[in-house]
Structures are given as structure tokens and as C-alpha cells.
Design an enzyme around this catalytic site. Sequence first.
Site: not given
Ligand code: ASP
Length: 304
Positions: A51-52, A101, A129, A80
Site C-alpha cells: 500500500r505505501t 521505507r 509511519h 554493495k
Molecule cells: N503496513 C503497515 C506498516 O508498514 C502495518 C503492518 O505492516 O502491519 O507498518
Amino acid sequence: MRSIISITDLTLEEIEHLIAVARDIIVHPERYSAVCRGKKLATLFFEPSTRTRLSFEAAMQELGGTVLGFSEAQSSSAAKGESVADTARTVSCYADIIAMRHPKEGAPMVAAQHATVPVINGGDGGHNHPTQTLADLLTIHMEKGRFDNLTVGFCGDLKFGRTVHSLITAMARYPGVRFVLISPEELKVPSYVKIPLKANNITYIQTTELREVIPELDILYMTRVQRERFFNEADYVRLKDSYILTPDKLTNARDDLSIMHPLPRVNEIPVAIDRDPRACYFKQVLYGKYIRMALIMMLLEVTK
Ligand code: ASP
């Protein structure tokens, strides 16, 4: 040039503004379809995401911009041994904004210190987050029309769940909010997350019993047990099914309860609950795209 590493990097007024813009985009998407023409978003994902990453990419495309990036550390020079700082400096030469991320807490902050374009934290380890929180806040705004005077239950892995930490931090800034923290003993909210609660006189209770507290809740925020953050598999296996939101547990819940979950779910919310009108988790998914559109616009200082 500014970055968003924690939800507290945004003032309450800015959050209000982002929500207003996101709500306007929902109604008039065509008015925003070219505001980021010529701009590039880089998605640097050193950890899995559905999703993100995809909502950031869809958001930029729907604003008329383009995207580049990688979806796993192994396909970048991190494999590397390149540092986060050098990666950030490098990508700043190619993109106007970065969403990142990383499994290590603080990595996006390091990136922000070395990038010459805005960096958005798309999740750092078990820490924060902030853009999931923006999606959650838009969902709460759409469902409840307010942020104050709500009783919010968080259930599951409150220790490693970064979306929980960021949403608690965000909601603690509104008056009359009350938290019900439901978790096994080993997965309680870390004490640093509770510091603003004391400072803002926010009341909270901690319990292991979901069924007992469900009738009090305006919002129930379910989470999965974060397998990838455990030191040993046996502990994960022992704790993973601590809370399963079966339909019978909802019998005494309010009719206007909002059931939220940042997703992915594992088995804490059975598919049967999806038909319950109180289930909001797929709305969160959709709203996540609109609020990220609003955030990208704010950081790139573009308007419609
Ligand atoms: N998608 C959310 C996160 O990246 C929640 C999870 O992974 O449980 O933190």
C-alpha cells in the site's frame, strides 16, 4: 525544503489543511491532474510494501508527475554496502522528492539530513509511519467528522506496530481523546510513546482483554503481530493469534464503531467482518492515496 519523518513534523493546522485538500481531491480529481507535471518522486523501499509504495506512486501519477525507485534493498547499491546518506545524496540528483521505507529506525531521518530534496518517512522499523497516520486521520475525519472526544482502542502488537505509535502520537494532540491499549503483556506500547500522553493529560488504560472493552470504543484499531521484528520465531508463534476479531466479539460493540487496520491483516480480522458496515480498513487504503497526494503537493509547494 522540509521532510516529514514523524507525524509531529506537521502542525495541527497543516494536518487540517492536508485533510481539506485530500477531501477536495476526492471530489474534483481532474483539478489536480497536472499540478506535478515535470516533477519526479523516488520511492526507496528497503523493506516490503504494497500500500505505501503503490499509493505514493499512484498519488504522484495522478498529480501528473512521474516515479522512479526500487522496491527492495537487494536491487539497490545498499546490497554493495552503500550508506543511506550516500543513497539519499545520489537520488536527490534524480528526483524532486523521496519516499523511503527502511527496516532501521531513524534511517529516513539520516536520509533527510543528507538529501537536498524533501524526504518522507514511509515506515522505519518498529518506530514511526507518519503517512499511514495521515491515511488513518483522513479515515477518522470521514467517518466521525472530528478528532476530539473519541475513545480509541488499539489492539494487537502495540510494541512493534509503528502505525500504532504514530497514530497515538497524532491523536494525543486532540482534547478529550481516551486510549484503550489492548495487547499481551510482552507487546505493550513502549514507554517513549506514552510520554506525550502524560504531558497532554490524556487518559488511557492497558488491558489484555478485548471483549471486555469493546463496548466503550468509537474506534477499534486492529494490528497484526509484527513477525519480522521478533528475535525468535517461537515467541511469534505463541503470540500471533492473541486477538482475532470474530463476529461474536462485536455483538456488544457500538453501531457506529469504526474498525480500522493498517493492513496487511494476517488472521486477526476474519474475511466475514469485511461485510460489516463498521469495517473501514479498505477505506483507509483508498484514503491513503488522496492524503499522500495532498502531502506531496505541500512538500513540493504546488497548488491547483
Ligand atoms: N503496513 C503497515 C506498516 O508498514 C502495518 C503492518 O505492516 O502491519 O507498518
